[in-house]
Design a protein around this motif. Sequence first.
Motif, PDB file in Angstrom:
ATOM      1  N   ASN A   1     -80.076 -37.702  48.534  1.00 54.65           N
ATOM      2  CA  ASN A   1     -81.072 -38.235  47.605  1.00 54.65           C
ATOM      3  C   ASN A   1     -81.193 -37.282  46.438  1.00 54.65           C
ATOM      4  N   VAL A   2     -81.005 -37.803  45.237  1.00 53.46           N
ATOM      5  CA  VAL A   2     -80.982 -36.940  44.047  1.00 53.46           C
ATOM      6  C   VAL A   2     -81.776 -37.568  42.905  1.00 53.46           C
ATOM      7  N   VAL A   3     -82.078 -36.730  41.915  1.00 56.56           N
ATOM      8  CA  VAL A   3     -82.533 -37.230  40.628  1.00 56.56           C
ATOM      9  C   VAL A   3     -81.634 -36.547  39.608  1.00 56.56           C
ATOM     10  N   ASP A   4     -80.879 -37.311  38.888  1.00 53.94           N
ATOM     11  CA  ASP A   4     -79.890 -36.754  37.948  1.00 53.94           C
ATOM     12  C   ASP A   4     -79.062 -35.636  38.600  1.00 53.94           C
TER      13      ASP A   4
ATOM     14  N   THR B   1     -92.948 -35.352  40.977  1.00 51.37           N
ATOM     15  CA  THR B   1     -92.378 -34.686  42.151  1.00 51.37           C
ATOM     16  C   THR B   1     -92.252 -35.717  43.271  1.00 51.37           C
ATOM     17  N   ILE B   2     -91.387 -35.414  44.220  1.00 52.12           N
ATOM     18  CA  ILE B   2     -91.268 -36.282  45.403  1.00 52.12           C
ATOM     19  C   ILE B   2     -91.559 -35.416  46.627  1.00 52.12           C
ATOM     20  N   GLN B   3     -92.723 -35.619  47.220  1.00 55.28           N
ATOM     21  CA  GLN B   3     -93.089 -34.845  48.413  1.00 55.28           C
ATOM     22  C   GLN B   3     -92.466 -35.472  49.657  1.00 55.28           C
ATOM     23  N   ARG B   4     -92.500 -36.768  49.700  1.00 55.64           N
ATOM     24  CA  ARG B   4     -91.968 -37.441  50.879  1.00 55.64           C
ATOM     25  C   ARG B   4     -91.140 -38.652  50.462  1.00 55.64           C
ATOM     26  N   LEU B   5     -90.003 -38.805  51.159  1.00 56.97           N
ATOM     27  CA  LEU B   5     -89.118 -39.927  50.861  1.00 56.97           C
ATOM     28  C   LEU B   5     -88.487 -40.393  52.174  1.00 56.97           C
TER      29      LEU B   5
ATOM     30  N   VAL C   1     -83.899 -43.013  57.367  1.00 57.15           N
ATOM     31  CA  VAL C   1     -83.493 -41.817  56.632  1.00 57.15           C
ATOM     32  C   VAL C   1     -84.760 -41.143  56.118  1.00 57.15           C
ATOM     33  N   ASP C   2     -84.950 -39.893  56.523  1.00 53.60           N
ATOM     34  CA  ASP C   2     -86.121 -39.127  56.093  1.00 53.60           C
ATOM     35  C   ASP C   2     -85.578 -37.920  55.345  1.00 53.60           C
ATOM     36  N   ASN C   3     -85.915 -37.837  54.071  1.00 53.22           N
ATOM     37  CA  ASN C   3     -85.319 -36.766  53.252  1.00 53.22           C
ATOM     38  C   ASN C   3     -85.583 -35.373  53.812  1.00 53.22           C
ATOM     39  N   SER C   4     -86.703 -35.217  54.526  1.00 53.31           N
ATOM     40  CA  SER C   4     -87.045 -33.881  55.030  1.00 53.31           C
ATOM     41  C   SER C   4     -86.276 -33.535  56.307  1.00 53.31           C
ATOM     42  N   ASN C   5     -85.549 -34.481  56.856  1.00 56.46           N
ATOM     43  CA  ASN C   5     -84.829 -34.254  58.100  1.00 56.46           C
ATOM     44  C   ASN C   5     -83.331 -34.473  57.878  1.00 56.46           C
ATOM     45  N   GLU C   6     -82.623 -33.350  57.821  1.00 55.30           N
ATOM     46  CA  GLU C   6     -81.209 -33.400  57.456  1.00 55.30           C
ATOM     47  C   GLU C   6     -80.410 -34.307  58.392  1.00 55.30           C
TER      48      GLU C   6
ATOM     49  N   ALA D   1     -78.197 -41.506  46.368  1.00 55.70           N
ATOM     50  CA  ALA D   1     -79.304 -42.353  45.913  1.00 55.70           C
ATOM     51  C   ALA D   1     -79.988 -41.647  44.758  1.00 55.70           C
ATOM     52  N   ASP D   2     -79.927 -42.243  43.555  1.00 54.88           N
ATOM     53  CA  ASP D   2     -80.559 -41.621  42.388  1.00 54.88           C
ATOM     54  C   ASP D   2     -81.930 -42.239  42.153  1.00 54.88           C
ATOM     55  N   LEU D   3     -82.963 -41.442  42.415  1.00 54.85           N
ATOM     56  CA  LEU D   3     -84.325 -41.962  42.405  1.00 54.85           C
ATOM     57  C   LEU D   3     -84.853 -42.304  41.010  1.00 54.85           C
ATOM     58  N   ASN D   4     -84.234 -41.780  39.960  1.00 59.42           N
ATOM     59  CA  ASN D   4     -84.715 -42.158  38.631  1.00 59.42           C
ATOM     60  C   ASN D   4     -84.523 -43.659  38.377  1.00 59.42           C
ATOM     61  N   LEU D   5     -83.489 -44.219  39.010  1.00 59.34           N
ATOM     62  CA  LEU D   5     -83.254 -45.661  38.828  1.00 59.34           C
ATOM     63  C   LEU D   5     -84.356 -46.492  39.481  1.00 59.34           C
ATOM     64  N   PHE D   6     -85.099 -45.874  40.382  1.00 61.78           N
ATOM     65  CA  PHE D   6     -86.208 -46.570  41.024  1.00 61.78           C
ATOM     66  C   PHE D   6     -87.249 -47.017  39.983  1.00 61.78           C
ATOM     67  N   PHE D   7     -87.423 -46.181  38.959  1.00 57.86           N
ATOM     68  CA  PHE D   7     -88.428 -46.496  37.939  1.00 57.86           C
ATOM     69  C   PHE D   7     -87.872 -47.365  36.808  1.00 57.86           C
ATOM     70  N   ASN D   8     -86.581 -47.268  36.608  1.00 59.95           N
ATOM     71  CA  ASN D   8     -86.038 -47.984  35.451  1.00 59.95           C
ATOM     72  C   ASN D   8     -84.584 -48.390  35.692  1.00 59.95           C
TER      73      ASN D   8
END
Lengths: 244, 361
Positions: A30-33, A52-56, A83-88, A198-205
Amino acid sequence: MLTSLLAIFLSFFLQKNLQQQTHLEIRFSNVVDNKPVSPDSSYTNSFGENYTIQRLKYYITNIELVNTKNHKRTTIADSYFLVDNSNEDSRVISLPVNDGSYDAISFLLGVDSLHNVSGAQSGALDPMNGMFWTWNTGYVSIKIEGRSTASNLPQNLIEYHLGGFKGPDKVNQRINLSFPRSNIELSNNKTIVVYVKADLNLFFNSVHSLPIKTNPACTSPGRLARQYSENYATIFSIDKIENK
Amino acid sequence: MTIKLFTILSILSGTVSVSNSVESCRKGETAKTNTTGTPLKQEIPAGFPEPVYKFQNNPLTEEGFVLGRKLFYDGKLSKDGNFPCASCHQQYAAFATFDHPLSHGFNNQFSFRNAPVIFNEAWQKEFNLDGGVNNIEVQPLAPITAHNEMSETIENVIFKIKEDTSYAPLFKAAFNDNTINSQRVLKAMAQFTVSLVSGNSKYDKVKRGEASFLFYEQHGYELFQTHCTTCHPEPMFTDFSYRNIGLAADPSLKDYGRMKITNDSNDSLKFKVPSLRNVAVSSPYMHDGRFWYISQCIRHYRDGIQKSATLDPALINGIQLTEREIADVNSFLRTLTDSSFLRNPRYADPEHKTILSPDVH
């Protein structure tokens, strides 16, 4: 005596059987740019809003291997993963698969409608995982929680809990990802690793423009959740494929 | 050869198809919960349709029922231990809350709606007055997690049940091993709640030819059949639909019912039609408990209907009954009280055998 002997034989053959299975491994990042999502980083979306993303967390279910040339789709039975970002570990999905030639994978982001009406379940679908609405039965497909100065909510919270599996409010999205090279042969008990980003910026736009300022939260089924789902259907792409 | 031997060994040792379960800990399992124990047969009273609950996914057993009953009466399911399911669902009130328009919850709070009765649940497709819950197995999660009801988390409930050593043997008896998880808790609770069957009222006895109505009851029954069965058809005394019966929304509760679930303005002010079985013991009435007496409810249909876009078409002209007729319908509705259900020790708290029950019929 006989039973324990049998058990020894059995475990031996089981192990052998496992080793001999061809595997597909899907690794989510999971990434942003191209910057990994972590609770300590901050990001800027295409509207210039910091967040910020605290939980995903999100559900990957009903995984299929696809051969688009002969229109063959092989469904992987009982494929339900959270898939929990905090759990590899949860970001790696390893599946025994049938040998074959494939050129795409496909999965549902969210839980299919049947499993939304099937009562008490366990494993990834245990309501204890915090991805279940108790007041309006149904699984949340994706949860994104964090903060943003663009949010007018208390503590500048941003909170997206997207769910809904009925009629026009359906947010389950089937995501099809073609392999970058042509066909991949899955055979000979090998393990193929597919790196999915997964690019999270696309989530908004992406399909819809949904600035944080306008919608700092979306926590119930409806039109807005549906719009977000059309955006998150676009966040995934295949980075690379490797033999393990 | 290897495969063949493997198969034979698997069958011999009673272990089949384990080879693909590497990821089983992450899988979603729908139907398999290794139930064990003494099979129980679901009671289906004469004249009742087939239940809708899928028993094949949760076969009833005595041990599952006993475990479910213990959970139903256990305060551990709530945050401070004071609010077991049974605190709002009391047997003598047909498992509604006796004498309370809204029920008490954690930290001196009130519930949002009048607690519904619990019986004949195996015939219900959807739960709660807005129908938001689609399977009885997941129904308990709503009150458990509601901040103004039991105010607990599912995780913590499971933790507390695991801590209580009296549970492990009950889980083993019901499910073959000691594993305690939310699925088993919920399946066991469903075994208890679907077993709460009420179909032995005076009305049922009359239908079976074992009793006869008094004159007023008979007259009331005929009026009921003429005026009430569109929404409350026999033998369940509900058609399980959602309807706006012309009650103005309470300005403090602002409860628009089913619209909250469907997001559809056509569902504004619609609530699930309740069964009228045991209606005499489940006062107060309506989704917010605004009426104390049955007669008030019937008069509402005559005098109190508030017109709005979603008002049920069957009620546009109200239900025109005289006071005499209302009294007779009331007499009939009292024949729907099922004392054998209200006093069945099997449904009571196993640790407190005394059942307070109004002496009726």
